[in-house]
Write a protein that holds these residues in place. Structure first.
Motif, PDB file in Angstrom:
ATOM      1  N   PRO B 146      15.236  -5.345   9.646  1.00  0.00           N
ATOM      2  CA  PRO B 146      14.216  -4.330   9.414  1.00  0.00           C
ATOM      3  C   PRO B 146      12.827  -4.967   9.529  1.00  0.00           C
ATOM      4  CG  PRO B 146      15.612  -4.668   7.460  1.00  0.00           C
ATOM      5  CD  PRO B 146      16.054  -5.639   8.474  1.00  0.00           C
ATOM      6  N   PHE B 148      10.267  -4.784   7.742  1.00  0.00           N
ATOM      7  CA  PHE B 148       9.690  -5.347   6.533  1.00  0.00           C
ATOM      8  C   PHE B 148      10.271  -6.718   6.210  1.00  0.00           C
ATOM      9  CE2 PHE B 148      12.912  -2.209   5.245  1.00  0.00           C
ATOM     10  CZ  PHE B 148      13.752  -2.957   4.449  1.00  0.00           C
ATOM     11  N   PHE B 149      11.508  -6.973   6.652  1.00  0.00           N
ATOM     12  CA  PHE B 149      12.106  -8.296   6.443  1.00  0.00           C
ATOM     13  C   PHE B 149      11.313  -9.349   7.214  1.00  0.00           C
ATOM     14  CE2 PHE B 149      15.845 -11.202   7.522  1.00  0.00           C
ATOM     15  CZ  PHE B 149      15.752 -11.886   6.328  1.00  0.00           C
ATOM     16  N   TYR B 152       7.800  -9.848   5.670  1.00  0.00           N
ATOM     17  CA  TYR B 152       7.741 -10.635   4.434  1.00  0.00           C
ATOM     18  C   TYR B 152       8.077 -12.098   4.680  1.00  0.00           C
ATOM     19  CZ  TYR B 152       6.911  -6.679   1.390  1.00  0.00           C
ATOM     20  OH  TYR B 152       6.342  -5.616   0.763  1.00  0.00           O
ATOM     21  N   ILE B 153       8.966 -12.373   5.643  1.00  0.00           N
ATOM     22  CA  ILE B 153       9.246 -13.782   5.961  1.00  0.00           C
ATOM     23  C   ILE B 153       7.981 -14.447   6.482  1.00  0.00           C
ATOM     24  CG2 ILE B 153      10.459 -15.307   7.544  1.00  0.00           C
ATOM     25  CD1 ILE B 153      12.871 -13.706   7.277  1.00  0.00           C
ATOM     26  N   VAL B 258       4.378   1.961  11.339  1.00  0.00           N
ATOM     27  CA  VAL B 258       4.331   2.591  10.014  1.00  0.00           C
ATOM     28  C   VAL B 258       4.782   1.599   8.941  1.00  0.00           C
ATOM     29  CG1 VAL B 258       5.256   4.436   8.600  1.00  0.00           C
ATOM     30  CG2 VAL B 258       4.734   4.864  10.974  1.00  0.00           C
ATOM     31  N   LEU B 259       5.953   0.982   9.155  1.00  0.00           N
ATOM     32  CA  LEU B 259       6.474   0.051   8.155  1.00  0.00           C
ATOM     33  C   LEU B 259       5.593  -1.184   8.039  1.00  0.00           C
ATOM     34  CD1 LEU B 259      10.227   0.394   8.990  1.00  0.00           C
ATOM     35  CD2 LEU B 259       9.171   0.913   6.827  1.00  0.00           C
ATOM     36  N   VAL B 262       2.495  -0.672   5.987  1.00  0.00           N
ATOM     37  CA  VAL B 262       2.744  -0.628   4.543  1.00  0.00           C
ATOM     38  C   VAL B 262       2.949  -2.046   3.996  1.00  0.00           C
ATOM     39  CG1 VAL B 262       4.338   0.175   2.780  1.00  0.00           C
ATOM     40  CG2 VAL B 262       3.637   1.696   4.595  1.00  0.00           C
ATOM     41  N   VAL B 263       3.681  -2.887   4.737  1.00  0.00           N
ATOM     42  CA  VAL B 263       3.921  -4.252   4.267  1.00  0.00           C
ATOM     43  C   VAL B 263       2.601  -5.008   4.098  1.00  0.00           C
ATOM     44  CG1 VAL B 263       4.886  -6.483   4.897  1.00  0.00           C
ATOM     45  CG2 VAL B 263       6.234  -4.429   5.223  1.00  0.00           C
ATOM     46  N   VAL B 274       2.465   7.885   5.156  1.00  0.00           N
ATOM     47  CA  VAL B 274       3.392   7.636   4.052  1.00  0.00           C
ATOM     48  C   VAL B 274       2.804   8.134   2.730  1.00  0.00           C
ATOM     49  CG1 VAL B 274       4.553   5.842   2.740  1.00  0.00           C
ATOM     50  CG2 VAL B 274       4.494   5.717   5.211  1.00  0.00           C
TER      51      VAL B 274
END
Lengths: 354, 318
Positions: B146, B148-149, B152-153, B258-259, B262-263, B274
């Motif tokens: 995903p 967001f994964f 964040y990494i 979009v994702l 947000v991250v 969102v």
């Protein structure tokens, strides 16, 4: 030169010599180029970089070992015909099957595996890991490990339900369109075109904003969004079967549409449909995870991988990796399903690439 | 030439109709609300007078088709009505954010497109070697993660552990272009990783498909040097699939954005969408959905038109 570095190079050189001696060209080239790269890496990054390479190689070897063992296990316990098929599976595919199997066990037996309940508060917020809690506590003091186990049930279960709904809808419409043809086929085709020209995440957000974030809304939204893909494939596959002589014969016998679909068309189009189910599941799973990450999927206190990442994201700024574990769990399952699907497509297509 | 023109026009008309149908869906979906918008805004406990006043203010007393045409006319001129939470004009809420999103997407695309296509062609030429297998596993992993994964990494390593780039992409008016590029580097890199993987796989498949055609084999058999096979014989027919791949993936960027926004708390239109969805601010949701869907259709349209224009068979009719 630490003992680690000496062992590292000793092992690499010894194995590459052994590979060269027994004329194993592929392994030798891999091992020896790894040795050469390691020289450079060792000079640039020091023992730390070498340790990283060693850990990565160890993990790959571990995964390969477990996939090999799992494949042999499957070959032994399945019936004769099935075991012949499984024997041909590459290691990546058996790795995928092993991961899917593990997730299924975790999901089905979650209440017995997890040490605590999914919404049980057992310590202070963000408590570090101790002998009670394998991975520490989350933002409300609930056991992270238990929530991840329950997440296998909730997140994967929801994605699976939604995929089944999308699949049934799409496959049924596709089969009907292929058998009936004419204006019915045309209308369904146009509807599918329209739905596919809206980005899936945007369409899902629109539906959720109107009907509110409930599980049933998510399932219906996903079914509507992904059914057109299944519809197109089913229609194409069934369209090839419909023109066969035996269908004509069945029609002349006076068989009904439902009989044609069930007894003549479906058995001859299962292979691509199963592969499509796997692919579809990956898309749905990522979409559902994305929605929960945005706070619009499964609502708290139900444990869910996407929302767990969001809720614990603050920990990342302290260099903790625990919030990433649910995200990694999502990625691992998707990769696993993709590996299995790749193998199935390869088999059913009879080697397209070359 | 006439053939191409009519094909392109037909395709444009088809795209316009799709866009219209989608605007109808986006508008009338809100009509499906139990009760109406006024009820949704004020909640169950609202008095009749308040509801009536709000309906009057939002023009809800007109029949739905009339409101739809008013909304559509406004939307064409860039006016999407007012937010029902804050009362601000929707265009002023999302106008600047839309530019930010376009900037982020363009930043990612400029890096990803040449990178992915070059790698895709190399992997296609080296197919079934170790390099190809490793690339296959890596791209598959990147696609399966995903967004967001990955995001964040990247934050964990590039910003928390190594301190190279900021984790939060906050923007301000008086930033130089270098600062801007540095601030938005991590979100752009996340998008690049996802899109590159998709694009590489699709380019590889398209090129391999092409190299398997009989006329390529013919060129090889008559002794044409390998580079000439690629440049003279394969490439002219490869443009259409490559353009298709690029446009499809740029369209894919739209959802990815979009994702990622947000991250990284990036002030873009995806974040606005969102927020509006969780607050149930329908005019903003409708406007954002229409913009996203419009861009998506436009890119798909560009892909089809590009494929028509670069098709040698259509350019040189018999």
């Amino acid at each position: 030169m630490s003992v680690f570095v000496i062992t590292y190079f000793g092992l690499l050189i010894a194995t590459s010599c052994a590979a060269a001696y027994w004329n194993q060209r592929g392994p030798f080239l891999t091992l020896f180029s790894l040795t050469l790269v390691s020289f450079v890496l060792g000079i640039v990054g020091g023992a730390g970089a070498l340790r990283f390479v060693a850990i990565a190689a160890g993990m790959i070897a571990f995964a390969a070992g477990i996939s090999y063992a799992f494949r042999e296990f499957l070959v032994l316990i399945t019936s004769h015909n099935l075991s012949k098929e499984i024997k041909t599976a590459p290691l990546t595919a058996s790795f995928g099957m092993f991961v899917i199997f593990t997730y299924a066990v975790a999901g089905i037996f979650a209440p017995w595996i997890a040490p605590y309940g999914e919404s049980e508060v057992i310590s202070s917020a963000f408590a570090p890991a101790d002998e009670n809690m394998l991975l520490g506590a989350d933002q409300l003091g609930r056991d992270m490990f238990s929530r991840i186990i329950y997440g296998a049930r909730n997140t994967v279960g929801l994605a699976l339900l939604a995929t089944v709904a999308a699949f049934l809808m799409g496959a049924f419409a596709g089969l009907l369109a292929a058998t009936k043809g004419g204006w019915f086929d045309q209308v369904l085709g146009r509807i599918a075109d329209i739905i596919m020209s809206i980005p899936s995440l945007i369409f899902a957000l629109l539906m959720l904003s109107i009907f509110g974030p409930q599980v049933i809304v998510i399932i219906v939204a996903v079914a509507i969004i992904y059914a057109p893909r299944v519809f197109r494939l089913t229609r194409a596959v069934a369209g090839n079967v419909v023109v066969m002589d035996y269908i004509e014969a069945a029609k002349l016998r006076g068989e009904k549409t439902w009989y044609l679909i069930r007894r003549e068309i479906l058995p001859n189009s299962t292979a691509p449909l199963i592969a499509e189910f796997g692919l579809e599941f990956c898309f749905v799973f990522l979409l559902v995870a994305g929605l929960s990450f945005l706070g619009l999927g499964v609502q708290p206190p139900t444990a869910d991988w996407g929302s767990m990442v969001r809720e614990n994201a603050t920990l990342i700024s302290f260099g903790e990796i625990t919030p990433l574990i649910p995200a990694a769990a999502i990625a691992l399952l998707t990769v696993a399903v993709n590996f299995v699907v790749d193998w199935m497509l390869f088999r059913s297509s009879g080697l397209k690439e070359q | 030439m006439g053939d191409i023109l009519s094909l392109v026009l037909k395709r444009l008309g088809y795209g316009l109709i799709t866009l219209l149908v989608i605007s109808v869906i986006i508008f009338f979906m809100v009509e499906l609300l139990p009760g109406d918008i006024a009820q949704a805004v004020l909640g169950q406990g609202a008095t009749e007078e308040n509801l009536a006043a709000l309906r009057e203010q939002m023009g809800l007393n007109d029949p739905a088709p009339v409101r739809y045409f008013e909304w559509l006319l406004g939307a064409i001129q860039g006016d999407f009505g007012a937010s029902i939470i804050s009362g601000e004009r929707v265009s002023s809420v999302i106008g600047e954010r839309f530019m930010n999103t376009l900037f982020l997407a363009a930043y990612a695309a400029v890096i990803a497109v040449p990178f992915a296509i070059t790698l895709g062609i190399i992997v296609a030429l080296l197919r079934n070697t170790l390099f190809d297998r490793v690339a296959n596993v890596l791209t598959l992993t990147s696609i399966s993660s995903p967004e967001f994964f990955l995001g964040y990494i990247l934050i964990l390593y590039f910003s928390v552990k190594w301190g190279m780039f900021p984790a939060i992409a906050s923007l301000s008016q008086d930033m130089t272009i270098m600062e801007l590029l540095e601030r938005t580097f991590l979100p752009a890199l996340t998008l690049v990783l996802v899109v590159t993987a998709h694009m590489m796989r699709m380019t590889r498949a398209a090129i391999i498909n092409l190299l398997a055609s009989p006329y390529i084999e013919m060129a090889r058999l008559k002794g044409t040097p390998p580079w000439k096979v690629i440049v003279r014989h394969a490439l002219p027919n490869a443009w259409a699939p490559i353009i298709n791949v690029v446009a499809l993936n740029l369209a894919y960027l739209i959802t990815g954005v979009v994702l990622v926004e947000v991250v990284f708390v990036y002030p873009g239109i995806g974040q606005a969408l969102v927020d509006a969805v969780s607050k149930r601010d329908f005019p903003i949701v409708q406007a954002c959905c229409l913009i996203f869907a419009g861009t998506f259709i436009l890119l798909n349209l560009a892909a089809d038109v590009g494929a028509i224009l670069t098709n040698p068979r259509l350019r040189h009719p018999k």
